[in-house]
Design a protein around this motif. Sequence first.
Motif, PDB file in Angstrom:
ATOM      1  N   HIS A 327       0.947  -1.208  -0.207  1.00 10.75           N
ATOM      2  CA  HIS A 327       0.062  -0.025   0.143  1.00 10.75           C
ATOM      3  C   HIS A 327       0.776   1.350   0.028  1.00 10.75           C
ATOM      4  N   ASN A 342      -0.528   1.361  -6.303  1.00 12.54           N
ATOM      5  CA  ASN A 342      -1.382   1.269  -4.982  1.00 12.54           C
ATOM      6  C   ASN A 342      -0.445   2.006  -4.056  1.00 12.54           C
ATOM      7  N   SER A 344      -2.405   3.639  -1.156  1.00 17.07           N
ATOM      8  CA  SER A 344      -3.553   3.882  -0.478  1.00 17.07           C
ATOM      9  C   SER A 344      -2.972   4.309   0.850  1.00 17.07           C
ATOM     10  N   LYS A 345      -1.817   4.086   1.314  1.00 14.53           N
ATOM     11  CA  LYS A 345      -1.333   4.512   2.716  1.00 14.53           C
ATOM     12  C   LYS A 345      -1.175   6.066   2.676  1.00 14.53           C
ATOM     13  N   TYR A 449      -6.964   2.030   5.458  1.00 14.21           N
ATOM     14  CA  TYR A 449      -6.429   2.414   3.959  1.00 14.21           C
ATOM     15  C   TYR A 449      -6.172   1.014   3.486  1.00 14.21           C
ATOM     16  N   GLU A 450      -5.727  -0.027   4.295  1.00 11.83           N
ATOM     17  CA  GLU A 450      -5.429  -1.591   3.816  1.00 11.83           C
ATOM     18  C   GLU A 450      -6.597  -1.906   3.069  1.00 11.83           C
ATOM     19  N   GLY A 453      -6.853  -0.172  -0.295  1.00 11.29           N
ATOM     20  CA  GLY A 453      -5.687  -0.676  -1.168  1.00 11.29           C
ATOM     21  C   GLY A 453      -5.931  -1.794  -1.619  1.00 11.29           C
TER      22      GLY A 453
END
Length: 463
Positions: A327, A342, A344-345, A449-450, A453
């Motif tokens: 992520h 990705n 997303s973090k 967020y995980e 992602g």
Amino acid sequence: MNTAKTTDTQKFPLQGADGAARLVVLGGGESGVGAAYLARQQGYDVFLSDFGQLADKYKNQLVEWNIRFEEGGHTEAEILNAAEVVKSPGIPDKAPIIQKLIAQGTAVISEIEFAGRYTNAKMICITGSNGKTTTSSLTYHILKNAGLNVGLAGNIGKSFAYQVATEKFEYYVLEISSFMLDNMYQFRADISVLLNITADHLDRYDYKLENYAASKMRITQNQTATDHFIFCADDAETIKAMQGQNIAAQQLPCSIEKMIDQGAYLDHDNLIINVHQQHFQMSINELALQGKHNIYNSMASGIVAKVLELRNETMRESMGNFRNIEHRLEFVAKISGISFINDSKATNVNSTWYALESMTSDVVLILGGVDKGNDYSMLRSLVKQKVKAIVCLGKDNKRIHDAFEDDVEIIVNTASASEAAQVAYHLAEKGDTVLLSPACASFDLFKNYEDRGQQFKDAVKEL
């Protein structure tokens, strides 16, 4: 090595029925359950309380360990009778139960503070608004490959307290958030790292950057002249926060803008580290982590390695073969010549800035989520240069539209990771990159967020 950490709060006046000192843990996530386990191991009378619902995994562990707990609310009589309270970093000091504990003089500490009492391992503590997970993971990778007996904890992996209870590590790499630092008092880092300071989580700091910066500077508290403090000399907010601070540790700056005598700097394309007659050199083109921001992350990890006098060959190998965490600028797939990344973090604007800065192709950018009062102006220059379309992924995207409507021709709203991936795929062309780097928290549409992602990665694989 860390000295013994004995405080007045360890002389507990309040006891359980069997005479054991009473310790209450607030929050039943990874850190809280780990703290409860360590406390039980150390002979405390332990009670864990969570205002929300506990995950089945943690509930089962507490039952197995015979630790009393409650969920869905706080029983004040149980909590206010504690000799000491270990609180989850996610619980703000403004929470009513915390205010009552503070008012009656009960010590409220973090899991890191508590667990630090029960280990004499060397502590390498890494904080910063951005890059701390990557830098912690890279530092751990270098130390482990060098043969050191090292654990990785804090904001990452298994809880520090649980590892102290179950392992015998000689070193710990700890990723430390400002929320953790706020409730750390006697704990001491042997090596502290402050990567950068940018506006984040200001709702917890009365919306004052100087309060947040002061929290970050707590990474240096209790350090002595034999310890080390690594920081970014190019970060204006860090330099500002250091002014007026009594930092006892040896200071080791890193810079890509100027030459550094003791620390790390860039000489053309060569990363140079000099620490106490220890010299290291490596081409930035050979680093596993690419992009300007990752040069700083690699420098910080490299300085830690040189302070510990690790061999250059080991460092070079580890810094060249490291795989970044999930992520965080994670390559997902290449479909029809379009790369999917990705990130997303990236839950704040600064993280998204770093992600865009490292892109070398045209970008379809997926932005949005829970906006924490974001100032998107710092992204405008990079968006103009690199972004051909923005795909919004969130319930309320008005502020993103307002921020970029003059800079990007196409801005599309979507309400799921699958929809966002499909729309971005159709907007992109061969050679482009679809970048999920939301600059926002995820809680409007996702668990965390995980989850965001993972749903994005699953959606890409379905294209």
